[in-house]
Design a protein around this motif. Structure first.
Motif, PDB file in Angstrom:
ATOM      1  N   THR A 115       0.835  -1.196   0.000  1.00 15.15           N
ATOM      2  CA  THR A 115       0.000   0.000   0.000  1.00 15.15           C
ATOM      3  C   THR A 115       0.872   1.249   0.000  1.00 15.15           C
ATOM      4  O   THR A 115       2.070   1.190   0.290  1.00 15.15           O
ATOM      5  CB  THR A 115      -0.902   0.035   1.239  1.00 15.15           C
ATOM      6  OG1 THR A 115      -0.073   0.165   2.412  1.00 15.15           O
ATOM      7  CG2 THR A 115      -1.740  -1.242   1.348  1.00 15.15           C
ATOM      8  N   ALA A 116       0.247   2.377  -0.282  1.00  7.93           N
ATOM      9  CA  ALA A 116       0.959   3.651  -0.221  1.00  7.93           C
ATOM     10  C   ALA A 116       1.451   3.895   1.200  1.00  7.93           C
ATOM     11  O   ALA A 116       2.523   4.470   1.410  1.00  7.93           O
ATOM     12  CB  ALA A 116       0.043   4.780  -0.680  1.00  7.93           C
TER      13      ALA A 116
ATOM     14  N   ASP B  92      13.212   7.867   1.080  1.00  8.95           N
ATOM     15  CA  ASP B  92      12.966   9.244   0.689  1.00  8.95           C
ATOM     16  C   ASP B  92      12.196   9.217  -0.621  1.00  8.95           C
ATOM     17  O   ASP B  92      12.772   9.028  -1.691  1.00  8.95           O
ATOM     18  CB  ASP B  92      14.291   9.996   0.534  1.00  8.95           C
ATOM     19  CG  ASP B  92      14.100  11.462   0.177  1.00  8.95           C
ATOM     20  OD1 ASP B  92      15.116  12.156   0.004  1.00  8.95           O
ATOM     21  OD2 ASP B  92      12.938  11.912   0.061  1.00  8.95           O
ATOM     22  N   THR B  93      10.887   9.389  -0.547  1.00  9.28           N
ATOM     23  CA  THR B  93      10.058   9.260  -1.744  1.00  9.28           C
ATOM     24  C   THR B  93      10.306  10.383  -2.752  1.00  9.28           C
ATOM     25  O   THR B  93       9.895  10.263  -3.916  1.00  9.28           O
ATOM     26  CB  THR B  93       8.568   9.225  -1.373  1.00  9.28           C
ATOM     27  OG1 THR B  93       8.245  10.405  -0.607  1.00  9.28           O
ATOM     28  CG2 THR B  93       8.253   7.992  -0.534  1.00  9.28           C
ATOM     29  N   ALA B  94      10.972  11.452  -2.325  1.00  5.34           N
ATOM     30  CA  ALA B  94      11.308  12.530  -3.260  1.00  5.34           C
ATOM     31  C   ALA B  94      12.267  12.040  -4.340  1.00  5.34           C
ATOM     32  O   ALA B  94      12.365  12.643  -5.410  1.00  5.34           O
ATOM     33  CB  ALA B  94      11.913  13.711  -2.508  1.00  5.34           C
ATOM     34  N   GLU B  95      12.993  10.938  -4.061  1.00  2.41           N
ATOM     35  CA  GLU B  95      13.934  10.378  -5.026  1.00  2.41           C
ATOM     36  C   GLU B  95      13.246   9.517  -6.080  1.00  2.41           C
ATOM     37  O   GLU B  95      13.868   9.107  -7.053  1.00  2.41           O
ATOM     38  CB  GLU B  95      14.982   9.534  -4.296  1.00  2.41           C
ATOM     39  CG  GLU B  95      15.847  10.296  -3.309  1.00  2.41           C
ATOM     40  CD  GLU B  95      16.791  11.250  -4.013  1.00  2.41           C
ATOM     41  OE1 GLU B  95      17.290  10.890  -5.101  1.00  2.41           O
ATOM     42  OE2 GLU B  95      17.020  12.349  -3.494  1.00  2.41           O
ATOM     43  N   LEU B  96      11.958   9.232  -5.881  1.00  2.00           N
ATOM     44  CA  LEU B  96      11.251   8.344  -6.805  1.00  2.00           C
ATOM     45  C   LEU B  96      10.681   9.116  -7.988  1.00  2.00           C
ATOM     46  O   LEU B  96      10.236  10.259  -7.832  1.00  2.00           O
ATOM     47  CB  LEU B  96      10.114   7.623  -6.066  1.00  2.00           C
ATOM     48  CG  LEU B  96      10.521   6.707  -4.925  1.00  2.00           C
ATOM     49  CD1 LEU B  96       9.284   6.197  -4.198  1.00  2.00           C
ATOM     50  CD2 LEU B  96      11.347   5.547  -5.435  1.00  2.00           C
ATOM     51  N   PRO B  97      10.645   8.503  -9.163  1.00  2.00           N
ATOM     52  CA  PRO B  97      10.090   9.160 -10.351  1.00  2.00           C
ATOM     53  C   PRO B  97       8.572   9.038 -10.402  1.00  2.00           C
ATOM     54  O   PRO B  97       8.010   8.357 -11.260  1.00  2.00           O
ATOM     55  CB  PRO B  97      10.760   8.408 -11.500  1.00  2.00           C
ATOM     56  CG  PRO B  97      10.956   7.035 -10.962  1.00  2.00           C
ATOM     57  CD  PRO B  97      11.253   7.204  -9.496  1.00  2.00           C
ATOM     58  N   GLY B  98       7.892   9.649  -9.465  1.00  2.00           N
ATOM     59  CA  GLY B  98       6.434   9.608  -9.425  1.00  2.00           C
ATOM     60  C   GLY B  98       5.913   8.694  -8.326  1.00  2.00           C
ATOM     61  O   GLY B  98       6.674   7.984  -7.674  1.00  2.00           O
ATOM     62  N   PRO B  99       4.591   8.701  -8.103  1.00  2.00           N
ATOM     63  CA  PRO B  99       3.979   7.879  -7.043  1.00  2.00           C
ATOM     64  C   PRO B  99       4.215   6.395  -7.289  1.00  2.00           C
ATOM     65  O   PRO B  99       4.064   5.919  -8.408  1.00  2.00           O
ATOM     66  CB  PRO B  99       2.492   8.227  -7.126  1.00  2.00           C
ATOM     67  CG  PRO B  99       2.427   9.502  -7.900  1.00  2.00           C
ATOM     68  CD  PRO B  99       3.593   9.496  -8.828  1.00  2.00           C
ATOM     69  N   ARG B 100       4.585   5.681  -6.249  1.00  2.00           N
ATOM     70  CA  ARG B 100       4.881   4.253  -6.357  1.00  2.00           C
ATOM     71  C   ARG B 100       4.134   3.472  -5.278  1.00  2.00           C
ATOM     72  O   ARG B 100       3.745   4.012  -4.247  1.00  2.00           O
ATOM     73  CB  ARG B 100       6.387   3.993  -6.208  1.00  2.00           C
ATOM     74  CG  ARG B 100       7.230   4.537  -7.363  1.00  2.00           C
ATOM     75  CD  ARG B 100       6.940   3.759  -8.632  1.00  2.00           C
ATOM     76  NE  ARG B 100       7.841   4.089  -9.730  1.00  2.00           N
ATOM     77  CZ  ARG B 100       7.572   4.980 -10.666  1.00  2.00           C
ATOM     78  NH1 ARG B 100       6.462   5.690 -10.621  1.00  2.00           N
ATOM     79  NH2 ARG B 100       8.405   5.203 -11.663  1.00  2.00           N
ATOM     80  N   THR B 101       3.960   2.176  -5.547  1.00  2.00           N
ATOM     81  CA  THR B 101       3.359   1.244  -4.600  1.00  2.00           C
ATOM     82  C   THR B 101       4.268   0.025  -4.517  1.00  2.00           C
ATOM     83  O   THR B 101       4.743  -0.457  -5.539  1.00  2.00           O
ATOM     84  CB  THR B 101       1.960   0.795  -5.083  1.00  2.00           C
ATOM     85  OG1 THR B 101       1.132   1.943  -5.234  1.00  2.00           O
ATOM     86  CG2 THR B 101       1.316  -0.168  -4.087  1.00  2.00           C
TER      87      THR B 101
END
Length: 199
Positions: A80-81, A90-99
């Motif tokens: 889940t989110a 650090d979700t800022a490093e991800l290229p968009g919303p991820r699950t």
């Protein structure tokens, strides 16, 4: 297409750093096959049920070139989110919303004189989504990510011939997509193997 590589590395300092590699993937059409769980009987198959072992895989390292192993994905579960938010990444490093997607597998070192590391046996696993995207496991550059009921495998652990280990691996897919299959790549010349995920 974005591929997120995942492997936990002992923390050197502070917050988690997530390395994301951008690369392309080639699609591979699965072939139909029987239901035998024997690696020898499945050597000509490319599509398997969860719980069926892969055909024997050759070690890609010169230090263990005589070794062979199997990979058996046994269970796939969507996260889940909230799992991602509490993981420590650090979700800022991800290229968009991820699950997150969690894959449980059994790795078995079948033969060879040299012990093999777990990360050599599972580093070719891929999740394919219902939109055709493919992603490798999360690579945590510094620190550890924490996932519910999916402890990070000890990547440095070695298995001798005849030994096996059950591990859980976390993948990050685009939010809104679903896991369609677990895949095992077999190098540039080998056919990609797949274990479809039934929803």
């Amino acid at each position: 297409m974005a591929i997120t590589w995942i492997r936990n590395v002992p923390a050197a300092a502070g917050a988690l750093a997530l390395a994301v590699a951008l690369t392309g993937c080639n699609d591979s059409a699965p072939a139909k096959g029987g239901n035998s769980p024997s690696p020898d009987a499945t050597k000509d198959k490319s599509s398997f049920r969860l719980g069926e072992p892969s055909p024997l895989q050759d070690s890609m390292l010169t230090t263990s070139a005589d070794s062979k192993y199997t990979v058996t994905p046994t269970k796939v579960q969507m996260g889940t989110a909230a799992d991602l938010d509490s993981s420590g990444l650090d979700t800022a490093e991800l290229p968009g919303p991820r699950t997150p997607v969690y894959v449980w597998s059994t790795l078995a070192h079948k033969s060879g004189k040299t012990a093999m590391k777990i990360d050599e046996m599972d580093n070719s696993l891929v999740i394919r989504t219902d939109r055709g995207d493919r992603t490798k496991a999360v690579f945590v550059l510094m620190g550890d990510a924490t996932w519910p009921n999916c402890p990070a495998p000890d990547s440095e652990k070695k298995l001798n011939a005849g030994e096996s280990a059950k591990i859980c691996t976390a993948f990050l897919i685009t939010r809104g997509e679903k896991a369609e299959a677990v895949e095992l790549t077999q190098g540039f010349s080998g056919e990609t193997l797949e274990w479809p995920v039934k929803s």
